[in-house]
Design a protein around this motif. Structure first.
Motif, PDB file in Angstrom:
ATOM      1  N   VAL A 165      73.301  -6.489  46.416  1.00 21.19           N
ATOM      2  CA  VAL A 165      73.616  -7.896  46.661  1.00 21.19           C
ATOM      3  C   VAL A 165      72.690  -8.455  47.733  1.00 21.19           C
ATOM      4  CG1 VAL A 165      76.049  -7.651  46.016  1.00 21.19           C
ATOM      5  CG2 VAL A 165      75.367  -7.308  48.398  1.00 21.19           C
ATOM      6  N   ARG A 166      72.671  -9.768  47.822  1.00 18.30           N
ATOM      7  CA  ARG A 166      71.988 -10.455  48.921  1.00 18.30           C
ATOM      8  C   ARG A 166      72.868 -11.613  49.366  1.00 18.30           C
ATOM      9  NH1 ARG A 166      68.771 -12.204  44.435  1.00 18.30           N
ATOM     10  NH2 ARG A 166      68.940 -14.442  44.067  1.00 18.30           N
ATOM     11  N   PRO A 167      72.732 -12.070  50.617  1.00 21.95           N
ATOM     12  CA  PRO A 167      73.578 -13.172  51.098  1.00 21.95           C
ATOM     13  C   PRO A 167      73.463 -14.395  50.199  1.00 21.95           C
ATOM     14  CG  PRO A 167      72.417 -12.157  52.930  1.00 21.95           C
ATOM     15  CD  PRO A 167      71.842 -11.547  51.681  1.00 21.95           C
ATOM     16  N   ARG A 168      74.601 -15.017  49.935  1.00 17.81           N
ATOM     17  CA  ARG A 168      74.619 -16.229  49.107  1.00 17.81           C
ATOM     18  C   ARG A 168      74.380 -17.435  50.027  1.00 17.81           C
ATOM     19  NH1 ARG A 168      76.772 -17.136  44.046  1.00 17.81           N
ATOM     20  NH2 ARG A 168      77.892 -15.148  44.108  1.00 17.81           N
ATOM     21  N   VAL A 169      73.183 -17.978  49.949  1.00 16.72           N
ATOM     22  CA  VAL A 169      72.795 -19.037  50.888  1.00 16.72           C
ATOM     23  C   VAL A 169      72.328 -20.308  50.190  1.00 16.72           C
ATOM     24  CG1 VAL A 169      72.200 -17.408  52.735  1.00 16.72           C
ATOM     25  CG2 VAL A 169      70.447 -18.095  51.076  1.00 16.72           C
ATOM     26  N   ASP A 170      72.549 -20.416  48.870  1.00 17.11           N
ATOM     27  CA  ASP A 170      72.032 -21.572  48.146  1.00 17.11           C
ATOM     28  C   ASP A 170      72.648 -22.888  48.640  1.00 17.11           C
ATOM     29  OD1 ASP A 170      74.377 -20.461  47.116  1.00 17.11           O
ATOM     30  OD2 ASP A 170      74.065 -21.264  45.104  1.00 17.11           O
ATOM     31  N   VAL A 171      73.955 -22.890  48.911  1.00 16.56           N
ATOM     32  CA  VAL A 171      74.597 -24.116  49.397  1.00 16.56           C
ATOM     33  C   VAL A 171      74.129 -24.433  50.821  1.00 16.56           C
ATOM     34  CG1 VAL A 171      76.801 -25.260  49.865  1.00 16.56           C
ATOM     35  CG2 VAL A 171      76.603 -23.681  47.932  1.00 16.56           C
ATOM     36  N   ALA A 172      73.983 -23.403  51.645  1.00 11.65           N
ATOM     37  CA  ALA A 172      73.491 -23.611  53.003  1.00 11.65           C
ATOM     38  C   ALA A 172      72.069 -24.153  52.992  1.00 11.65           C
ATOM     39  CB  ALA A 172      73.553 -22.298  53.778  1.00 11.65           C
ATOM     40  N   ARG A 173      71.236 -23.629  52.087  1.00 13.97           N
ATOM     41  CA  ARG A 173      69.855 -24.115  51.989  1.00 13.97           C
ATOM     42  C   ARG A 173      69.833 -25.586  51.564  1.00 13.97           C
ATOM     43  NH1 ARG A 173      67.900 -20.284  49.144  1.00 13.97           N
ATOM     44  NH2 ARG A 173      66.818 -19.181  50.830  1.00 13.97           N
ATOM     45  N   ALA A 174      70.689 -25.938  50.602  1.00 19.29           N
ATOM     46  CA  ALA A 174      70.759 -27.322  50.149  1.00 19.29           C
ATOM     47  C   ALA A 174      71.282 -28.245  51.246  1.00 19.29           C
ATOM     48  CB  ALA A 174      71.650 -27.424  48.911  1.00 19.29           C
ATOM     49  N   SER A 175      71.970 -27.646  52.235  1.00 20.18           N
ATOM     50  CA  SER A 175      72.520 -28.422  53.346  1.00 20.18           C
ATOM     51  C   SER A 175      71.588 -28.438  54.555  1.00 20.18           C
ATOM     52  CB  SER A 175      73.882 -27.837  53.758  1.00 20.18           C
ATOM     53  OG  SER A 175      74.743 -27.719  52.648  1.00 20.18           O
ATOM     54  N   ASP A 176      70.384 -27.859  54.393  1.00 18.29           N
ATOM     55  CA  ASP A 176      69.369 -27.823  55.459  1.00 18.29           C
ATOM     56  C   ASP A 176      69.824 -27.061  56.695  1.00 18.29           C
ATOM     57  OD1 ASP A 176      67.437 -29.300  54.017  1.00 18.29           O
ATOM     58  OD2 ASP A 176      68.402 -31.185  54.578  1.00 18.29           O
ATOM     59  N   LEU A 177      70.580 -25.973  56.474  1.00 18.71           N
ATOM     60  CA  LEU A 177      70.954 -25.103  57.582  1.00 18.71           C
ATOM     61  C   LEU A 177      69.837 -24.102  57.845  1.00 18.71           C
ATOM     62  CD1 LEU A 177      74.708 -24.225  56.923  1.00 18.71           C
ATOM     63  CD2 LEU A 177      73.764 -26.046  58.332  1.00 18.71           C
ATOM     64  N   PRO A 178      69.738 -23.590  59.063  1.00 21.81           N
ATOM     65  CA  PRO A 178      68.721 -22.580  59.360  1.00 21.81           C
ATOM     66  C   PRO A 178      69.049 -21.254  58.667  1.00 21.81           C
ATOM     67  CG  PRO A 178      70.168 -22.880  61.246  1.00 21.81           C
ATOM     68  CD  PRO A 178      70.543 -23.939  60.254  1.00 21.81           C
ATOM     69  N   ILE A 179      68.085 -20.763  57.898  1.00 24.83           N
ATOM     70  CA  ILE A 179      68.297 -19.548  57.103  1.00 24.83           C
ATOM     71  C   ILE A 179      67.116 -18.607  57.301  1.00 24.83           C
ATOM     72  CG2 ILE A 179      68.467 -18.631  54.745  1.00 24.83           C
ATOM     73  CD1 ILE A 179      69.667 -21.380  53.987  1.00 24.83           C
ATOM     74  N   ASN A 180      67.404 -17.347  57.457  1.00 20.93           N
ATOM     75  CA  ASN A 180      66.392 -16.303  57.362  1.00 20.93           C
ATOM     76  C   ASN A 180      66.764 -15.502  56.120  1.00 20.93           C
ATOM     77  OD1 ASN A 180      64.191 -14.651  58.008  1.00 20.93           O
ATOM     78  ND2 ASN A 180      65.455 -13.316  59.277  1.00 20.93           N
ATOM     79  N   LYS A 181      67.307 -14.319  56.294  1.00 22.25           N
ATOM     80  CA  LYS A 181      67.891 -13.612  55.154  1.00 22.25           C
ATOM     81  C   LYS A 181      69.278 -14.186  54.869  1.00 22.25           C
ATOM     82  CE  LYS A 181      68.940  -8.958  53.429  1.00 22.25           C
ATOM     83  NZ  LYS A 181      69.002  -7.509  53.772  1.00 22.25           N
ATOM     84  N   GLY A 182      70.027 -14.441  55.936  1.00 19.31           N
ATOM     85  CA  GLY A 182      71.325 -15.090  55.835  1.00 19.31           C
ATOM     86  C   GLY A 182      71.318 -16.375  56.635  1.00 19.31           C
ATOM     87  N   ILE A 183      72.496 -16.974  56.789  1.00 12.95           N
ATOM     88  CA  ILE A 183      72.648 -18.201  57.582  1.00 12.95           C
ATOM     89  C   ILE A 183      72.663 -17.785  59.048  1.00 12.95           C
ATOM     90  CG2 ILE A 183      74.076 -20.224  58.016  1.00 12.95           C
ATOM     91  CD1 ILE A 183      75.380 -19.676  55.231  1.00 12.95           C
ATOM     92  N   ILE A 184      71.735 -18.313  59.830  1.00  9.29           N
ATOM     93  CA  ILE A 184      71.560 -17.855  61.206  1.00  9.29           C
ATOM     94  C   ILE A 184      72.660 -18.426  62.100  1.00  9.29           C
ATOM     95  CG2 ILE A 184      70.009 -17.831  63.190  1.00  9.29           C
ATOM     96  CD1 ILE A 184      67.673 -18.127  61.161  1.00  9.29           C
ATOM     97  N   VAL A 185      73.358 -17.524  62.819  1.00  6.73           N
ATOM     98  CA  VAL A 185      74.444 -17.914  63.715  1.00  6.73           C
ATOM     99  C   VAL A 185      74.255 -17.256  65.080  1.00  6.73           C
ATOM    100  CG1 VAL A 185      76.110 -18.262  61.843  1.00  6.73           C
ATOM    101  CG2 VAL A 185      75.939 -16.011  62.941  1.00  6.73           C
ATOM    102  N   ASN A 186      74.950 -17.818  66.085  1.00  5.96           N
ATOM    103  CA  ASN A 186      74.907 -17.222  67.423  1.00  5.96           C
ATOM    104  C   ASN A 186      76.142 -16.361  67.651  1.00  5.96           C
ATOM    105  OD1 ASN A 186      77.014 -18.986  67.947  1.00  5.96           O
ATOM    106  ND2 ASN A 186      75.850 -20.302  69.350  1.00  5.96           N
ATOM    107  N   ASP A 187      76.415 -16.018  68.903  1.00  9.35           N
ATOM    108  CA  ASP A 187      77.531 -15.122  69.203  1.00  9.35           C
ATOM    109  C   ASP A 187      78.896 -15.714  68.879  1.00  9.35           C
ATOM    110  OD1 ASP A 187      75.646 -13.359  70.102  1.00  9.35           O
ATOM    111  OD2 ASP A 187      76.141 -13.532  72.242  1.00  9.35           O
ATOM    112  N   THR A 188      78.976 -17.043  68.768  1.00  9.57           N
ATOM    113  CA  THR A 188      80.255 -17.679  68.414  1.00  9.57           C
ATOM    114  C   THR A 188      80.326 -18.010  66.923  1.00  9.57           C
ATOM    115  OG1 THR A 188      79.479 -19.942  68.854  1.00  9.57           O
ATOM    116  CG2 THR A 188      80.383 -18.699  70.719  1.00  9.57           C
ATOM    117  N   LEU A 189      79.371 -17.501  66.144  1.00 10.55           N
ATOM    118  CA  LEU A 189      79.259 -17.737  64.696  1.00 10.55           C
ATOM    119  C   LEU A 189      78.856 -19.172  64.368  1.00 10.55           C
ATOM    120  CD1 LEU A 189      79.737 -15.077  63.306  1.00 10.55           C
ATOM    121  CD2 LEU A 189      81.465 -15.290  65.074  1.00 10.55           C
ATOM    122  N   ALA A 190      78.367 -19.923  65.361  1.00  8.08           N
ATOM    123  CA  ALA A 190      77.933 -21.294  65.140  1.00  8.08           C
ATOM    124  C   ALA A 190      76.484 -21.322  64.661  1.00  8.08           C
ATOM    125  CB  ALA A 190      78.051 -22.103  66.430  1.00  8.08           C
TER     126      ALA A 190
END
Length: 309
Positions: free
Chosen positions: A249-274
């Motif tokens: 499997v790989r992270p499902r990031v298609d909706v995040a990409r369409a929403s212009d979120l920062p993505i590497n392999k997955g959706i990039i988050v900090n220590d608070t998951l933000a």
């Protein structure tokens, strides 16, 4: 006058969402938030780890952890069978594939992973659908289709010698099928086991009557209307009435990409998951924290507690 409740939207209704809902309700979140869950699959949340039980013949309800009635009983809005297309993060709007929209104040991506599907010759029909007899092993619906197709005495090829692939192979073998596992790695479960462990596992798998081809991949699916065989990369062919794809499997990031979120392999988050977009968070297999993504459930439980806090 009490302040307006904020609207919290969770995208995805898998195991991470299931745990997050428990963590939120434990903290009396419904006093502060209206919670809505959008899930692409029909029905409530289920334990994906136990899918092999459904493949083996158990009632699907046996692995459901939150039936649809749970959401109603606990004051959570469930939009099941509804796929989200994107977030308009400036207007704070959720847009769904069927053209609907909904407002949000906070959003959590819990979209999980999607299966890796290799582009094999002959695997799909002219309209791009999987040919009858080819199955992806990932969802409840996948398992129900596979068990409806499987017949004792048939030949099955499982592509992928990781945990999911071996689970599927064992269930199909127990159902009386002749099963061959084809795995690209030198040894089985090479992500989790060293070479010696993989070799020991292969001997145990073969002791169950399952055949193993390691260091091999598939080149093509054979047959006209239905699958009747596969061709390996060494040009050898195997008879196959069904082909099960369990290639990781790989992270499902298609909706995040369409929403212009920062993505590497997955959706990039900090220590608070933000994420870097205010009011948008991500947890579970779709999230990438400190350059790591996780394909197991324990980190998702820990993330759900952090985000709950």
């Amino acid at each position: 006058m009490s302040p307006r409740k904020k609207r919290l939207v969770i995208i995805g209704n898998g195991m991470a969402t299931c745990r997050l809902l428990d963590e939120l309700l434990e903290r009396d979140a419904l006093h502060r938030y209206e919670i809505a869950v959008f899930g692409a699959e029909r029905g409530g949340a289920y334990n994906r780890i136990l899918l092999s039980k459904v493949l083996g013949g158990d009632d699907p309800d046996a692995i459901v952890t939150k039936p649809t009635s749970w959401y109603t009983d606990h004051g959570v809005q469930l939009h099941d069978g509804v796929s989200v297309r994107r977030l308009d993060t400036a207007a704070k709007i959720v847009e769904t594939e069927d053209g609907q929209s909904a407002r949000y104040d906070l959003a959590v991506f819990a979209t999980g992973s999607q299966p890796l599907v290799p582009p094999l010759d002959g695997m799909t029909t002219d309209d791009g659908e999987l040919r009858p007899g080819v199955f992806i092993y990932r969802t409840m619906e996948d398992c129900l289709k596979m068990r409806a197709h499987a017949r004792a005495g048939d030949n099955a090829v499982v592509l992928g010698g990781g945990l999911l692939g071996l689970e599927a192979a064992k269930v199909l073998s127990d159902a009386g099928l002749h099963v061959t596992v084809v795995h690209a790695g030198r040894t089985l479960m090479n992500v989790q086991l060293d070479e010696l462990g993989g070799e020991m596992l292969e001997r145990q798998i073969e002791a169950y009557g399952i055949f193993v081809r390691t260091g091999r991949t598939l080149e093509a699916v054979l047959g006209d209307s239905f699958v009747d065989g596969v061709r390996l990369d060494d040009d050898k062919t195997l008879a196959a009435d069904m082909l099960v794809l369990a290639c990781g499997v790989r992270p499902r990031v298609d909706v995040a990409r369409a929403s212009d979120l920062p993505i590497n392999k997955g959706i990039i988050v900090n220590d608070t998951l933000a994420t870097e977009v205010p009011g948008v968070y991500a947890i579970g297999e779709c999230a990438e924290h400190a350059a790591k993504t996780y394909g197991i459930v324990t980190p998702a439980w820990e993330q759900a507690a952090v985000l709950g806090d």
